[in-house]
Scaffold this active site. Sequence first.
Site, mmCIF file in Angstrom:
data_model
loop_
_atom_site.group_PDB
_atom_site.id
_atom_site.type_symbol
_atom_site.label_atom_id
_atom_site.label_comp_id
_atom_site.label_asym_id
_atom_site.label_seq_id
_atom_site.Cartn_x
_atom_site.Cartn_y
_atom_site.Cartn_z
ATOM 1 N N TYR A 196 0.824 -1.212 0.000
ATOM 2 C CA TYR A 196 0.000 0.000 0.000
ATOM 3 C C TYR A 196 0.863 1.268 0.000
ATOM 4 O O TYR A 196 0.428 2.311 -0.477
ATOM 5 C CB TYR A 196 -0.904 0.052 1.238
ATOM 6 C CG TYR A 196 -2.222 -0.665 1.093
ATOM 7 C CD1 TYR A 196 -2.287 -1.998 0.742
ATOM 8 C CD2 TYR A 196 -3.420 0.008 1.326
ATOM 9 C CE1 TYR A 196 -3.498 -2.649 0.627
ATOM 10 C CE2 TYR A 196 -4.637 -0.634 1.220
ATOM 11 C CZ TYR A 196 -4.674 -1.957 0.870
ATOM 12 O OH TYR A 196 -5.879 -2.591 0.760
ATOM 13 N N LYS A 255 3.625 -15.079 2.155
ATOM 14 C CA LYS A 255 3.798 -15.786 0.886
ATOM 15 C C LYS A 255 5.296 -16.041 0.720
ATOM 16 O O LYS A 255 5.924 -15.658 -0.273
ATOM 17 C CB LYS A 255 3.213 -14.928 -0.255
ATOM 18 C CG LYS A 255 3.127 -15.622 -1.599
ATOM 19 C CD LYS A 255 2.057 -16.697 -1.690
ATOM 20 C CE LYS A 255 2.152 -17.431 -3.012
ATOM 21 N NZ LYS A 255 1.234 -18.592 -3.106
ATOM 22 N N ASP A 267 -2.570 -18.056 0.207
ATOM 23 C CA ASP A 267 -3.587 -18.773 -0.585
ATOM 24 C C ASP A 267 -4.209 -19.891 0.237
ATOM 25 O O ASP A 267 -5.424 -20.075 0.270
ATOM 26 C CB ASP A 267 -2.994 -19.294 -1.909
ATOM 27 C CG ASP A 267 -1.679 -20.032 -1.744
ATOM 28 O OD1 ASP A 267 -1.079 -19.973 -0.635
ATOM 29 O OD2 ASP A 267 -1.237 -20.682 -2.713
ATOM 30 N N ASP A 301 -6.052 -7.077 4.213
ATOM 31 C CA ASP A 301 -7.223 -6.459 3.582
ATOM 32 C C ASP A 301 -8.142 -7.551 3.046
ATOM 33 O O ASP A 301 -9.349 -7.563 3.298
ATOM 34 C CB ASP A 301 -6.755 -5.534 2.439
ATOM 35 C CG ASP A 301 -7.922 -4.884 1.717
ATOM 36 O OD1 ASP A 301 -8.860 -4.422 2.393
ATOM 37 O OD2 ASP A 301 -7.893 -4.849 0.470
ATOM 38 N N ASP A 339 -11.789 -9.334 4.948
ATOM 39 C CA ASP A 339 -13.111 -9.348 4.301
ATOM 40 C C ASP A 339 -13.686 -10.764 4.289
ATOM 41 O O ASP A 339 -14.871 -10.969 4.547
ATOM 42 C CB ASP A 339 -13.021 -8.832 2.854
ATOM 43 C CG ASP A 339 -13.367 -7.351 2.737
ATOM 44 O OD1 ASP A 339 -13.195 -6.629 3.751
ATOM 45 O OD2 ASP A 339 -13.801 -6.916 1.661
#
Length: 359
Positions: free
Chosen positions: A143, A194, A226, A250, A254
């Site tokens: 970001y 990751k 993942d 983020d 959700d």
Amino acid sequence: MTKKYRITLLPGDGIGPEIIAVAVDVLKVVGQKCDLEFSFDEALIGGAAIDATGEPLPEATLVKCRQSDSVLLAAIGGYKWDNLPREQRPETGLLGLRAGLDLFANLRPATILPQLIDASSLKREIVEGVDIMVVRELTGGVYFGKPKGIFATETGEKRGVNTMAYTQSEIDRIAKLGFETAQKRQGRLCSVDKANVLDVSQLWRDRVIAIAKDYPDVELSHLYVDNAAMQLVRAPKQFDTIVTGNLFGDILSDAAAMLTGSIGMLPSASLSADGPGVYEPVHGSAPDIAGQDKANPLAQVLSAAMMLRYGLNEPLAATMIEEGVTKVLDAGYRTGDIMSAGMIATGCKGMGEALLKVL
Ligand code: IPM
Ligand code: MG
């Protein structure tokens, strides 16, 4: 003696003003009961700020926030501002607030409320009892990493660039908060990265393992992002506390929120090392229902409870609000987003009034 707190209110856009008004009423009542006095001061952010001043985060707003004990934010954004250049968009105001107040840690709880279990799109036996806290790094990663922008290549083609970068100290401070959060919960921390592909994630994992030595009472695990996404919808009860970077957080927050089926119920807290925190619902500004008295104010109200608990260290007042929310749900009050057969349909104001009555 009455304790006094200065709260900056950032109503923002869409349903923001309606839901924040309910939270303010609730805070006033709880304040009277707990001998706390709140002074509220409003400031502009998002589309409302763009319309009034031309920018999504006026300097005056940041100054006001810095001078207060806590910041209660509703939501930002709407169709009207969707096509502005990036630096003028409401989202840029939110990112500026996070950076300007150094809100490096974002706590997003996803808890299944027994009264709303059938609102989830997953089977009851999968989600019953889910209680997850996502600790998302909020001021670093892709970001904010540099270089960033859209540049021309040597052949004249356009190339978009963002940089996922974390320094050791940025990782260490969010990792520590992850461990401390897990200590206060069930003592299990899952770090998501990751590291099989990204160097920045390898450093993340190395540092989390190093910090873990100071928290022998916390059980640490690691997942690639993942796999973590898959596990969240396959068997969410395996998670207690998740710590992860900005972008992964983020996305996963959700997904975790939607496990509960009622994103309109979920609060969040964004914390800095020593300045005021920002407390806001996980949901957005819902411009489609703005001004129609249809919004669910409970995520905003629960954000005020998080403010009391994490920001002002007033756990009794926080618990009072949380119990109030349980009571109105038990009594059957439902806004449209959480409505089900046999329940009492109400609007934003009606939910607020029901809440004030039980308080
Ligand atoms: C969130 C939102 C923001 C983010 C947007 C509005 C900038 O999605 O708070 O999760 O990406 O962080
Ligand atoms: Mg998001």
